[in-house]
Design a protein around this motif. Structure first.
Motif, mmCIF file in Angstrom:
data_model
loop_
_atom_site.group_PDB
_atom_site.id
_atom_site.type_symbol
_atom_site.label_atom_id
_atom_site.label_comp_id
_atom_site.label_asym_id
_atom_site.label_seq_id
_atom_site.Cartn_x
_atom_site.Cartn_y
_atom_site.Cartn_z
ATOM 1 N N GLN A 66 -9.876 24.709 -25.650
ATOM 2 C CA GLN A 66 -10.454 24.975 -27.107
ATOM 3 C C GLN A 66 -9.597 24.242 -28.192
ATOM 4 O O GLN A 66 -8.577 24.325 -27.990
ATOM 5 C CB GLN A 66 -10.958 26.245 -27.486
ATOM 6 N N PRO A 113 -8.704 24.044 -32.550
ATOM 7 C CA PRO A 113 -8.968 24.785 -33.699
ATOM 8 C C PRO A 113 -10.510 24.681 -34.395
ATOM 9 O O PRO A 113 -10.819 23.635 -34.411
ATOM 10 C CB PRO A 113 -7.883 24.398 -34.760
ATOM 11 N N SER A 114 -10.953 25.827 -34.708
ATOM 12 C CA SER A 114 -12.101 25.679 -35.694
ATOM 13 C C SER A 114 -11.976 25.148 -36.893
ATOM 14 O O SER A 114 -10.902 24.742 -37.342
ATOM 15 C CB SER A 114 -12.512 27.260 -35.634
ATOM 16 N N THR A 115 -13.122 25.089 -37.479
ATOM 17 C CA THR A 115 -12.908 24.250 -38.859
ATOM 18 C C THR A 115 -12.364 25.164 -39.980
ATOM 19 O O THR A 115 -11.570 24.750 -40.530
ATOM 20 C CB THR A 115 -14.618 23.879 -39.516
ATOM 21 N N ASN A 116 -12.702 26.617 -39.642
ATOM 22 C CA ASN A 116 -12.003 27.574 -40.575
ATOM 23 C C ASN A 116 -10.610 27.790 -40.224
ATOM 24 O O ASN A 116 -9.768 27.807 -41.273
ATOM 25 C CB ASN A 116 -12.747 28.888 -40.497
ATOM 26 N N GLU A 117 -10.067 27.475 -38.990
ATOM 27 C CA GLU A 117 -8.714 27.550 -38.882
ATOM 28 C C GLU A 117 -8.240 26.257 -39.773
ATOM 29 O O GLU A 117 -6.989 26.219 -40.120
ATOM 30 C CB GLU A 117 -8.403 27.570 -37.467
ATOM 31 N N ARG A 137 -22.010 26.408 -27.908
ATOM 32 C CA ARG A 137 -22.736 27.172 -29.056
ATOM 33 C C ARG A 137 -21.928 28.758 -28.995
ATOM 34 O O ARG A 137 -21.852 29.455 -28.080
ATOM 35 C CB ARG A 137 -24.139 27.180 -28.620
ATOM 36 N N LYS A 172 -19.550 20.771 -28.272
ATOM 37 C CA LYS A 172 -19.582 22.277 -28.852
ATOM 38 C C LYS A 172 -19.790 23.114 -27.796
ATOM 39 O O LYS A 172 -20.955 22.695 -26.900
ATOM 40 C CB LYS A 172 -20.540 22.036 -30.086
ATOM 41 N N ILE A 228 -19.260 29.500 -29.426
ATOM 42 C CA ILE A 228 -17.779 29.954 -29.048
ATOM 43 C C ILE A 228 -16.772 28.793 -29.886
ATOM 44 O O ILE A 228 -15.778 29.156 -30.295
ATOM 45 C CB ILE A 228 -17.585 29.587 -27.621
ATOM 46 N N GLY A 229 -17.156 27.683 -30.065
ATOM 47 C CA GLY A 229 -16.360 26.519 -30.606
ATOM 48 C C GLY A 229 -16.115 25.140 -30.033
ATOM 49 O O GLY A 229 -17.306 24.974 -29.383
ATOM 50 N N MET A 230 -15.378 24.453 -30.535
ATOM 51 C CA MET A 230 -15.288 23.116 -29.894
ATOM 52 C C MET A 230 -14.148 22.918 -28.780
ATOM 53 O O MET A 230 -12.974 23.646 -28.989
ATOM 54 C CB MET A 230 -14.824 21.982 -31.136
#
Length: 125
Positions: A33, A35-39, A68, A66, A70-72
């Motif tokens: 994984q 980092p998320s967009t928010n991170e 769904r 992706k 969970i993340g990228m």
């Protein structure tokens, strides 16, 4: 993921490049994984939509995928995809310009290849 943003190119492109760099250096492995967009938005003090644009660029290229809810994640063969993409860009940006300039100076392919070999040898020292 480390790096700093600058004014030289769009922020989303810089985010995508930093993720690619991290994949090439093995910081993010296949199936791992990212980092998320928010991170990313928090880390770089940017709009989450801008971070998402950089991530989605890599999704479109098959470098990330992706899960769904969970993340990228890093796609299988992502490092090779990034490497091939960058080799093509290197060729388009540098090699064709180098050959064009060499021709304007009257250098033939053998002379140019010799110069490149010499530069490689000098860099190895």
């Amino acid at each position: 993921m480390n790096g700093t943003l600058n004014e030289q190119s769009s922020i989303y492109l810089q985010i995508a490049k930093m993720l690619e760099d991290s994949i090439l250096r093995g910081i993010y492995q296949e199936g791992e994984q990212v980092p998320s967009t928010n991170e990313l938005a928090r880390q770089y003090s940017i709009n989450p939509a801008t971070a998402a644009k950089g991530i989605n660029l890599l999704v479109d290229e098959g470098i990330l995928y992706k899960k769904r809810g969970i993340g990228m994640f890093v796609a299988e063969g992502a490092a090779a995809l990034v490497q091939n993409k960058r080799k093509a860009a290197f060729y388009d940006t540098y090699v064709t310009a180098l050959v064009k300039e060499a021709k304007s100076l009257g250098l033939d392919g053998e002379e140019l290849a010799g110069m490149i070999r010499r530069a490689f040898e000098e860099q190895a020292r």
